[in-house]
Design a protein around this motif. Structure first.
Motif, PDB file in Angstrom:
ATOM      1  N   SER A 278      47.255  -7.435 -17.258  1.00 51.58           N
ATOM      2  CA  SER A 278      47.849  -6.151 -17.601  1.00 51.58           C
ATOM      3  C   SER A 278      48.302  -6.103 -19.039  1.00 51.58           C
ATOM      4  O   SER A 278      48.442  -5.039 -19.628  1.00 51.58           O
ATOM      5  CB  SER A 278      49.046  -5.859 -16.707  1.00 51.58           C
ATOM      6  OG  SER A 278      50.035  -6.856 -16.879  1.00 51.58           O
ATOM      7  N   THR A 504      41.147   5.981 -11.029  1.00 52.61           N
ATOM      8  CA  THR A 504      42.572   5.927 -11.352  1.00 52.61           C
ATOM      9  C   THR A 504      42.715   6.030 -12.871  1.00 52.61           C
ATOM     10  O   THR A 504      41.758   5.805 -13.613  1.00 52.61           O
ATOM     11  CB  THR A 504      43.211   4.605 -10.889  1.00 52.61           C
ATOM     12  OG1 THR A 504      42.672   3.537 -11.685  1.00 52.61           O
ATOM     13  CG2 THR A 504      42.952   4.335  -9.426  1.00 52.61           C
ATOM     14  N   ASP A 506      44.273   4.004 -14.718  1.00 53.93           N
ATOM     15  CA  ASP A 506      44.024   2.671 -15.278  1.00 53.93           C
ATOM     16  C   ASP A 506      42.532   2.362 -15.411  1.00 53.93           C
ATOM     17  O   ASP A 506      42.124   1.663 -16.337  1.00 53.93           O
ATOM     18  CB  ASP A 506      44.694   1.587 -14.423  1.00 53.93           C
ATOM     19  CG  ASP A 506      46.144   1.366 -14.820  1.00 53.93           C
ATOM     20  OD1 ASP A 506      46.623   2.076 -15.734  1.00 53.93           O
ATOM     21  OD2 ASP A 506      46.807   0.489 -14.223  1.00 53.93           O
ATOM     22  N   ASP A 507      41.715   2.870 -14.485  1.00 55.44           N
ATOM     23  CA  ASP A 507      40.261   2.672 -14.599  1.00 55.44           C
ATOM     24  C   ASP A 507      39.781   3.183 -15.958  1.00 55.44           C
ATOM     25  O   ASP A 507      39.015   2.523 -16.665  1.00 55.44           O
ATOM     26  CB  ASP A 507      39.496   3.457 -13.512  1.00 55.44           C
ATOM     27  CG  ASP A 507      39.669   2.848 -12.118  1.00 55.44           C
ATOM     28  OD1 ASP A 507      39.993   1.650 -12.038  1.00 55.44           O
ATOM     29  OD2 ASP A 507      39.479   3.587 -11.127  1.00 55.44           O
ATOM     30  N   SER A 559      51.887   7.866 -11.906  1.00 52.49           N
ATOM     31  CA  SER A 559      50.530   8.228 -12.305  1.00 52.49           C
ATOM     32  C   SER A 559      50.531   9.393 -13.293  1.00 52.49           C
ATOM     33  O   SER A 559      49.706   9.435 -14.202  1.00 52.49           O
ATOM     34  CB  SER A 559      49.608   8.385 -11.107  1.00 52.49           C
ATOM     35  OG  SER A 559      49.612   9.509 -10.432  1.00 52.49           O
TER      36      SER A 559
ATOM     37  N   ASP B  43      50.489  -4.261  -9.508  1.00 51.15           N
ATOM     38  CA  ASP B  43      49.526  -3.327 -10.132  1.00 51.15           C
ATOM     39  C   ASP B  43      48.291  -3.174  -9.240  1.00 51.15           C
ATOM     40  O   ASP B  43      47.791  -2.064  -9.028  1.00 51.15           O
ATOM     41  CB  ASP B  43      49.025  -3.860 -11.489  1.00 51.15           C
ATOM     42  CG  ASP B  43      50.092  -3.834 -12.583  1.00 51.15           C
ATOM     43  OD1 ASP B  43      51.096  -3.122 -12.426  1.00 51.15           O
ATOM     44  OD2 ASP B  43      49.886  -4.538 -13.596  1.00 51.15           O
ATOM     45  N   GLU B  47      46.947   0.186  -7.511  1.00 49.67           N
ATOM     46  CA  GLU B  47      45.616   0.748  -7.731  1.00 49.67           C
ATOM     47  C   GLU B  47      44.965   1.074  -6.384  1.00 49.67           C
ATOM     48  O   GLU B  47      44.349   2.122  -6.233  1.00 49.67           O
ATOM     49  CB  GLU B  47      44.739  -0.227  -8.528  1.00 49.67           C
ATOM     50  CG  GLU B  47      45.090  -0.309 -10.007  1.00 49.67           C
ATOM     51  CD  GLU B  47      44.749   0.973 -10.767  1.00 49.67           C
ATOM     52  OE1 GLU B  47      45.688   1.762 -11.006  1.00 49.67           O
ATOM     53  OE2 GLU B  47      43.576   1.185 -11.101  1.00 49.67           O
ATOM     54  N   ASP B  48      45.139   0.169  -5.427  1.00 50.06           N
ATOM     55  CA  ASP B  48      44.589   0.427  -4.083  1.00 50.06           C
ATOM     56  C   ASP B  48      45.230   1.651  -3.444  1.00 50.06           C
ATOM     57  O   ASP B  48      44.547   2.500  -2.874  1.00 50.06           O
ATOM     58  CB  ASP B  48      44.815  -0.797  -3.177  1.00 50.06           C
ATOM     59  CG  ASP B  48      43.864  -1.940  -3.532  1.00 50.06           C
ATOM     60  OD1 ASP B  48      42.915  -1.683  -4.300  1.00 50.06           O
ATOM     61  OD2 ASP B  48      44.076  -3.072  -3.050  1.00 50.06           O
ATOM     62  N   THR B  50      46.631   4.151  -4.927  1.00 49.56           N
ATOM     63  CA  THR B  50      46.202   5.350  -5.647  1.00 49.56           C
ATOM     64  C   THR B  50      44.813   5.782  -5.197  1.00 49.56           C
ATOM     65  O   THR B  50      44.567   6.967  -4.975  1.00 49.56           O
ATOM     66  CB  THR B  50      46.207   5.083  -7.172  1.00 49.56           C
ATOM     67  OG1 THR B  50      47.493   4.589  -7.536  1.00 49.56           O
ATOM     68  CG2 THR B  50      45.925   6.343  -7.960  1.00 49.56           C
ATOM     69  N   ARG B  51      43.921   4.804  -5.058  1.00 45.84           N
ATOM     70  CA  ARG B  51      42.567   5.134  -4.608  1.00 45.84           C
ATOM     71  C   ARG B  51      42.583   5.765  -3.211  1.00 45.84           C
ATOM     72  O   ARG B  51      41.735   6.583  -2.880  1.00 45.84           O
ATOM     73  CB  ARG B  51      41.695   3.882  -4.579  1.00 45.84           C
ATOM     74  CG  ARG B  51      41.024   3.608  -5.903  1.00 45.84           C
ATOM     75  CD  ARG B  51      40.171   2.358  -5.852  1.00 45.84           C
ATOM     76  NE  ARG B  51      40.599   1.415  -6.879  1.00 45.84           N
ATOM     77  CZ  ARG B  51      40.331   1.564  -8.170  1.00 45.84           C
ATOM     78  NH1 ARG B  51      39.645   2.603  -8.584  1.00 45.84           N
ATOM     79  NH2 ARG B  51      40.768   0.691  -9.052  1.00 45.84           N
TER      80      ARG B  51
END
Lengths: 644, 258
Positions: A278, A504, A506-507, A559, B43, B47-48, B50-51
């Protein structure tokens, strides 16, 4: 608009004194009629806010963290430069000025840099008076050490936590003014726009991160002290929350962005381990005072080591290449950051890198421990060694550290004149947020110096001159510009919240980081930059078409916070690429492969590029307009930097 | 260092906001690398989530270098987790093992209300500092730094107190939710230095009184704070603070400027 740097007349050493005399003063009784907004509470912001409040101005401070004390200045490790010449080793204001100009590869303004060197001595006095516990000698006087790019010991430090101690000093001064009622502190607030009235900055729009409330705040002047934009690379040594949003939104309102392609890749960071990473952790370059940088002499030995067929201790002394000492005998391991970083990359490119990925070089303390003893090494670098141990599970007292370059600092930033005012009247930029003092490469221990110089000793003088021109009227909060701008911000937030794609935030941020690191990182070329420009434009579309932002505005919303910042980073990334394309020379941290000397060092082109590139925003998806501020050198002779 | 992956069961405190009640939610975290930091593990979980369209877990963090003091987390009953002398952001997953259940809570203290999930409001700490955590000098007009020699031992001792990162682990570790380690670190830094002498007594009074007003508990010397402090702030600071406070109250009382 023609860029007027407002550099004062007269000999270099007298410019600042003369200028201070010529600046108009605000009568003490009138200061309380003015409100100044300070965004960001790191070294620049906290020192400015405290100093201005002490003078009698009303100040409002804003930070996105839960406390002003968390700003990322706190993480600076190594030290702060000052031309005190306490060591009697030949230092002077002129030498610090000269080192900084040269270190910046002759792409900074002489007058600004000289002023920085001049006030550096006051900073140390100020910090000591506040009770900052700098390192001391047994006689009770202050200790110094040497730092990358300098041959004198002018760096003051507090173990490996200098930034922390300086920031807590500035935070204490700020707290005193909060207690006195002169500063109102807004925490967990993010600035999302500048309010413009008749071409002047008259306030800001913020989002309260806790409640989502979108609020307007009025002020006679706005100071952006919001740090750098290194997180455009996703991985950097910046804190997770560091962002360009405040500066970028100001840019979109008319503040020129200068030299965005000048980024500093710091040579001594802990290498990347995997995709989950990160952020990157810096190991202070003070370590290069005693650590020796090396890689195996041949590709074959390096490969065996990477595969675990041999141990580090199996590599004989004559099979180790101390490449910095070999190539730069007079500076050795203490060459400036850009030179050290490029050389590390070169070793990795040659297949002589170490560690599982091969993207690392050794920083070895065995000789230092033999010479000084483990206890002395521990006293000097203990916390850094501990941090390394925590992260890597390897004991640096027993085996060499593995290090690799990482994005650390951005020399570019909002264009400011000598008064630190941007191209928007009433809007100032201080510290890393502006472009002014480090040229194309910053020397170690100079960021803390600049942040505090701007905040304690420059802005308190220069802002008054602007304020006197305004008269003593309060800012008209009923002006429709406030509500209009607030509504625009609200609309933008709602637009982000409506995004319901498959990626996302972050992606997208990681993708952007890869593009920037690959094509606009340690080495850049025409072809790669052109490719990056296309990729970023596609990424921008992908963001607005396929990202997902969850939740609602009226809550702590991770987010949403990230989405706004990444949207701005994408736009900034494209400008960085444009700037790197435009500058067809190598200078400092900007290395264009097409412009190198025979032995691979950066080659400047003073005839065509001795200027500041200041970019003007002209509209969404429109090319930005380049304005050039020529750099005039009257006191130093431009030479090709040599650290050999 | 060799990387392996593991599967973990997380029991995480979820709370929508300050007013609503919170509860533990169980989340399976799969394929977690031992090289990840604890926050990188979160994190990945986020991310999971959020998906899947679920609200990610809110936690405070910023520098991820163990110095800003923003990260918190009460992990398996310990502030900043099982490793000694480290913050949550510097805790790595190699400190855990495959199949382990990890309970993650916010700091628990009346003076630190939960804002959302794992994030708490620590502004009480700022207010204590504002009450007196400074030397009253304005910018400019100060003497040359070397006019004031300070014995190295004293300077080093003051530095040890000054390293406090203001994270609040001491409060979270204490059964009384006392903030004395935090407050005493700042009082000690100045009490040890010549610069701090002019306001020594009024500072101790002002900061202690603000600490009490914020609703932090008293100290019963269990030393839990010292044991859990990520930067090794010593209990002797509390002794020094108490001595200064009582000295101030009984012998040197001054008007505290509120």
């Amino acid at each position: 608009m023609i860029l007027d740097s407002k550099i004062p007349e007269g000999p270099l050493a007298e410019k600042w004194s003369r200028h201070k005399f010529n600046l108009k003063l605000v009568n003490p009784a009138n200061k309380r009629k003015f409100t100044i907004i300070v965004v960001g509470t790191g070294l620049a912001g906290a020192s400015a806010a405290a100093s201005l409040a002490e003078l009698g101005y009303n100040v409002k401070t804003f930070c996105y963290q839960d406390s002003p004390r968390r700003a990322h200045s706190i993480a600076a490790q190594g030290g702060i430069n000052a031309a005190k010449n306490y060591q009697n080793d030949g230092d002077s204001v002129f030498r610090l000025f000269y080192d900084t100009i040269k270190g910046g590869d002759y792409r900074a303004r002489e007058a600004n840099v000289y002023r920085l060197a001049e006030v550096s001595v006051n900073i140390i006095d100020q910090c000591v008076a506040q009770g900052v516990p700098f390192a001391r000698e047994y006689g009770g006087l202050l200790d110094n050490r040497s730092f990358g790019g300098a041959q004198v010991s002018r760096t003051f430090y507090a173990r490996g936590q200098t930034g922390q101690q300086l920031l807590l000093g500035a935070y204490s001064a700020l707290n005193r003014q909060i207690h006195a009622g002169k500063v109102t502190s807004y925490t967990r607030h993010e600035m999302l726009d500048v309010v413009m009235i008749d071409g002047h900055a008259k306030g800001i729009i913020t989002r309260d991160l806790k409640t989502g409330a979108i609020e307007s705040h009025e002020g006679h002047a706005v100071l952006l002290c919001t740090g750098g934009y290194g997180n455009v690379f996703f991985l950097s040594t910046n804190a997770m929350g560091c962002n360009v949003t405040a500066a970028w939104r100001a840019h979109k309102r008319g503040a020129y962005f200068a030299n965005p392609c000048y980024t500093q890749i710091h040579p001594t960071c802990i290498p990347v381990t995997g995709d989950h990473q990160s952020k990157l952790t810096l190991m202070s370059e003070s370590l290069r005072n005693d650590g020796r940088v090396w890689v195996p002499k041949t590709k074959e030995i390096a490969e065996k080591l990477r595969k675990g067929q041999i141990k580090i201790s199996d590599i004989k002394e004559e099979d180790r290449d101390y490449f910095l000492e070999r190539k730069y005998p007079s500076f050795g391991n203490l060459v400036p950051r850009d030179v050290a970083s490029r050389n590390a990359k070169q070793m990795a490119d040659e297949g002589r890198g170490v560690g599982a990925t091969g993207l690392a070089v050794f920083l070895d303390f065995a000789d230092a421990i033999k010479r000084l003893g483990e206890d002395t090494v521990r006293a000097k670098y203990g916390n850094l060694f501990d941090m390394y141990y925590q992260i890597t599970d390897e004991n640096p007292y027993k085996q060499p550290m593995r290090i690799y370059p990482a994005v650390h600092y951005t020399m570019g930033g909002l264009w400011v004149d000598y008064n630190l005012m941007t191209s928007i009247p009433g809007l100032y930029a201080l510290g890393e947020c502006n472009f002014s003092d480090h040229g194309a490469n910053r020397l170690g221990a100079s960021a803390l110096m600049q942040g505090l110089a701007d905040g304690y000793f420059v802005i308190p003088y220069t802002v008054g001159d602007y304020l006197t021109s305004l008269g003593f009227k309060p800012v008209d909060k009923s002006n429709p510009a406030f509500e209009q701008t607030r509504l625009e911000v609200e609309e933008n937030v709602n637009k982000l919240l409506s995004l319901k794609g498959s990626k996302t935030v972050d992606d997208i941020h990681k993708k952007l980081g890869h593009i920037m690191w690959e094509y606009c990182g340690m080495a850049r070329n025409e072809e790669g930059l052109m490719k990056a420009k296309g990729l970023i434009q596609e990424l921008k579309k992908e963001f607005w078409n396929d990202v997902t932002v969850l939740g609602e505005n009226e809550e702590l919303n991770l987010s949403l916070e990230k989405a706004g910042r990444v949207a701005d980073f994408i736009e900034l990334g494209e400008l960085m690429v444009d700037d790197a394309l435009n500058r067809r020379e190598s200078c400092g941290g900007h290395f264009r492969e097409e412009s190198a000397t025979a032995d691979g060092e950066a080659k400047r082109d003073d005839e065509h590029y001795a200027y500041v590139a200041a970019w003007e925003y002209t509209g969404d998806n429109q090319p930005e307009v380049l304005h050039k501020e020529p750099l005039v050198f009257e006191n130093v002779k431009l030479t090709q930097r040599s650290y050999k | 260092m060799s990387e392996t992956t593991m599967n973990l069961t997380l029991k995480i405190w979820r709370q929508k906001n300050q007013n609503e009640k919170g509860r533990f939610v169980t989340i399976e975290a799969k394929g977690i690398s031992t090289d990840m930091s604890f926050l990188e593990m979160l994190d990945v979980v986020n991310e999971d989530l959020t998906r899947k369209g679920e609200d990610p877990i809110y936690f405070d963090h910023d520098c991820r270098e163990g110095i800003c003091g923003m990260c918190s987390l009460y992990i398996n009953g310990q502030p900043h987790g099982p490793k000694h002398g480290t913050t949550t952001c510097q805790l790595h997953m190699r400190s855990f093992h495959d199949g382990q259940t990890i309970v993650i809570e916010p700091w628990r203290a009346a003076a630190f209300p939960v804002l959302k999930d794992l994030a708490v409001d620590r502004t009480a700490f700022d207010r204590i500092q504002q009450a007196g955590g400074y030397v009253s000098v304005n910018t400019g007009g100060v003497p040359d730094a070397n006019c004031l020699p300070i014995p190295k031992v004293k300077a080093d001792e003051a530095f040890e107190s000054a390293t406090c990162i203001g994270c609040g682990a001491c409060v979270a570790a204490c059964k009384n939710a006392s903030a004395m380690l935090f407050v005493s670190a700042k009082i000690s830094q100045y009490a040890l230095l010549p610069q701090g002498q002019a306001e020594r007594w009024s500072r101790a009074q002002a900061m202690v009184e603000q600490m009490d007003a914020e609703g932090f508990g008293a100290c019963t010397v269990t030393k839990a704070c010292e044991a859990e402090c990520p930067v090794g702030i010593k209990l002797t600071n509390i002794a020094r603070m108490n001595r200064d406070y009582f000295n101030a109250k009984f012998f040197k009382e001054e008007t505290v400027h509120h």
